[in-house]
Scaffold this motif. Structure first.
Motif, PDB file in Angstrom:
ATOM      1  N   ASP A  38       0.831  -1.192   0.000  1.00  0.00           N
ATOM      2  CA  ASP A  38       0.000   0.000   0.000  1.00  0.00           C
ATOM      3  C   ASP A  38       0.866   1.243   0.000  1.00  0.00           C
ATOM      4  N   VAL A  39       1.975   1.188   0.709  1.00  0.00           N
ATOM      5  CA  VAL A  39       2.907   2.309   0.757  1.00  0.00           C
ATOM      6  C   VAL A  39       4.304   1.768   0.476  1.00  0.00           C
ATOM      7  N   SER A  40       4.883   2.174  -0.636  1.00  0.00           N
ATOM      8  CA  SER A  40       6.245   1.787  -1.007  1.00  0.00           C
ATOM      9  C   SER A  40       6.745   2.774  -2.038  1.00  0.00           C
ATOM     10  N   CYS A  41       8.030   2.717  -2.326  1.00  0.00           N
ATOM     11  CA  CYS A  41       8.574   3.623  -3.335  1.00  0.00           C
ATOM     12  C   CYS A  41       7.964   3.340  -4.700  1.00  0.00           C
ATOM     13  N   ALA A  42       7.851   2.063  -5.061  1.00  0.00           N
ATOM     14  CA  ALA A  42       7.277   1.725  -6.364  1.00  0.00           C
ATOM     15  C   ALA A  42       5.830   2.198  -6.456  1.00  0.00           C
ATOM     16  N   ARG A  43       5.060   2.017  -5.381  1.00  0.00           N
ATOM     17  CA  ARG A  43       3.657   2.438  -5.375  1.00  0.00           C
ATOM     18  C   ARG A  43       3.541   3.951  -5.462  1.00  0.00           C
ATOM     19  N   SER A  44       4.362   4.679  -4.731  1.00  0.00           N
ATOM     20  CA  SER A  44       4.327   6.144  -4.768  1.00  0.00           C
ATOM     21  C   SER A  44       4.687   6.663  -6.146  1.00  0.00           C
ATOM     22  N   ILE A  45       5.687   6.047  -6.777  1.00  0.00           N
ATOM     23  CA  ILE A  45       6.061   6.450  -8.132  1.00  0.00           C
ATOM     24  C   ILE A  45       4.917   6.153  -9.088  1.00  0.00           C
ATOM     25  N   GLN A  46       4.309   4.979  -8.958  1.00  0.00           N
ATOM     26  CA  GLN A  46       3.176   4.608  -9.812  1.00  0.00           C
ATOM     27  C   GLN A  46       2.023   5.587  -9.634  1.00  0.00           C
ATOM     28  N   ASP A  47       1.709   5.939  -8.394  1.00  0.00           N
ATOM     29  CA  ASP A  47       0.619   6.893  -8.124  1.00  0.00           C
ATOM     30  C   ASP A  47       0.917   8.259  -8.716  1.00  0.00           C
ATOM     31  N   LEU A  48       2.190   8.619  -8.739  1.00  0.00           N
ATOM     32  CA  LEU A  48       2.586   9.921  -9.256  1.00  0.00           C
ATOM     33  C   LEU A  48       2.345  10.023 -10.762  1.00  0.00           C
ATOM     34  N   VAL A  49       2.615   8.959 -11.492  1.00  0.00           N
ATOM     35  CA  VAL A  49       2.538   9.022 -12.952  1.00  0.00           C
ATOM     36  C   VAL A  49       1.282   8.400 -13.543  1.00  0.00           C
ATOM     37  N   ALA A  50       0.482   7.701 -12.759  1.00  0.00           N
ATOM     38  CA  ALA A  50      -0.713   7.060 -13.308  1.00  0.00           C
ATOM     39  C   ALA A  50      -1.924   7.412 -12.466  1.00  0.00           C
ATOM     40  N   PRO A  51      -2.959   7.933 -12.999  1.00  0.00           N
ATOM     41  CA  PRO A  51      -3.038   8.275 -14.418  1.00  0.00           C
ATOM     42  C   PRO A  51      -2.364   9.616 -14.671  1.00  0.00           C
ATOM     43  N   VAL A  52      -1.659   9.683 -15.768  1.00  0.00           N
ATOM     44  CA  VAL A  52      -0.919  10.889 -16.121  1.00  0.00           C
ATOM     45  C   VAL A  52      -1.875  12.034 -16.419  1.00  0.00           C
ATOM     46  N   SER A  53      -3.141  11.724 -16.586  1.00  0.00           N
ATOM     47  CA  SER A  53      -4.130  12.728 -16.981  1.00  0.00           C
ATOM     48  C   SER A  53      -4.493  13.700 -15.875  1.00  0.00           C
ATOM     49  N   GLY A  54      -3.650  13.882 -14.910  1.00  0.00           N
ATOM     50  CA  GLY A  54      -3.864  14.959 -13.963  1.00  0.00           C
ATOM     51  C   GLY A  54      -4.497  14.561 -12.645  1.00  0.00           C
ATOM     52  N   ASN A  55      -3.832  13.690 -11.893  1.00  0.00           N
ATOM     53  CA  ASN A  55      -4.345  13.353 -10.575  1.00  0.00           C
ATOM     54  C   ASN A  55      -3.947  14.389  -9.539  1.00  0.00           C
ATOM     55  N   GLY A  56      -3.178  15.414  -9.949  1.00  0.00           N
ATOM     56  CA  GLY A  56      -2.810  16.506  -9.057  1.00  0.00           C
ATOM     57  C   GLY A  56      -1.587  16.230  -8.211  1.00  0.00           C
ATOM     58  N   LEU A  57      -1.023  15.030  -8.287  1.00  0.00           N
ATOM     59  CA  LEU A  57       0.146  14.693  -7.492  1.00  0.00           C
ATOM     60  C   LEU A  57       1.405  15.105  -8.243  1.00  0.00           C
ATOM     61  N   ASP A  58       2.401  15.642  -7.512  1.00  0.00           N
ATOM     62  CA  ASP A  58       3.605  16.112  -8.173  1.00  0.00           C
ATOM     63  C   ASP A  58       4.902  15.763  -7.456  1.00  0.00           C
ATOM     64  N   THR A  59       4.810  15.105  -6.304  1.00  0.00           N
ATOM     65  CA  THR A  59       6.000  14.866  -5.501  1.00  0.00           C
ATOM     66  C   THR A  59       5.902  13.532  -4.770  1.00  0.00           C
ATOM     67  N   VAL A  60       7.028  12.806  -4.719  1.00  0.00           N
ATOM     68  CA  VAL A  60       7.149  11.639  -3.845  1.00  0.00           C
ATOM     69  C   VAL A  60       8.086  12.044  -2.707  1.00  0.00           C
ATOM     70  N   PRO A  61       7.525  12.401  -1.546  1.00  0.00           N
ATOM     71  CA  PRO A  61       8.380  12.744  -0.407  1.00  0.00           C
ATOM     72  C   PRO A  61       9.043  11.472   0.131  1.00  0.00           C
ATOM     73  N   PHE A  62      10.250  11.622   0.663  1.00  0.00           N
ATOM     74  CA  PHE A  62      10.939  10.442   1.176  1.00  0.00           C
ATOM     75  C   PHE A  62      11.841  10.791   2.341  1.00  0.00           C
TER      76      PHE A  62
END
Length: 162
Positions: A41-65
């Motif tokens: 549910d929470v991992s680097c791969a999941r955060s990266i995936q959430d950031l870019v998918a869907p690329v159509s504008g989910n409003g996310l722009d940063t993976v804090p770490f």
């Protein structure tokens, strides 16, 4: 006895080489660049995936770490800005990658803090506990780090800080 996982092993579905922290931070930078100009549910791969998918504008722009040194201690960054002719110091365990140099694995990291909270507590959980996601903000204070000096990384869920 289980197999010991080292830095050269595959991390959360991200292929890595000998510089696992560098590889993950580089993947975050690449993903962030795709959305902003400039299987857990929470991992680097999941955060990266959430950031870019869907690329159509989910409003996310940063993976804090959060980064951890070779002794397993969370890394706390410090910086200062000038406000009304005086230095104002900031500290944080939470970062946003702004740039990664592929040749030497150095990165420019920006300190992220919560609104009206310019000083991190004793550990990352104290800094994060009971804070509102929308209160996480950029400081504009950047530090340059050698990613080879870190042994682990914890990615937080993707957020919007712009």
């Amino acid at each position: 006895m289980g197999r010991k996982v080292g830095c050269n092993d595959d991390v959360a579905g991200i292929e890595t080489g000998s510089d696992c922290v560098c590889d993950v931070v580089r993947a975050i930078a690449d993903a962030q660049d795709n959305v902003v100009e400039m299987e857990c549910d929470v991992s680097c791969a999941r955060s990266i995936q959430d950031l870019v998918a869907p690329v159509s504008g989910n409003g996310l722009d940063t993976v804090p770490f959060i980064l951890y040194d070779k002794k397993g201690k969370p890394f706390k960054g410090f910086g200062a800005e000038i406000s009304d002719g005086q230095f104002e110091c900031f500290s944080s365990f939470i970062f946003r990658v702004n740039e990664v140099d592929d040749e030497d694995c150095c990165a420019v990291l920006e300190l992220l803090v919560f609104d009206n909270d310019d000083e991190a507590c004793g550990d990352p959980c104290e800094q994060l506990d009971n804070e509102q996601v929308e209160d996480l903000e950029r400081t504009g204070i950047c530090i340059t780090v050698d990613l080879n000096c870190f042994c682990a990384i914890t990615c937080l869920p993707a957020v919007s800080v712009f």
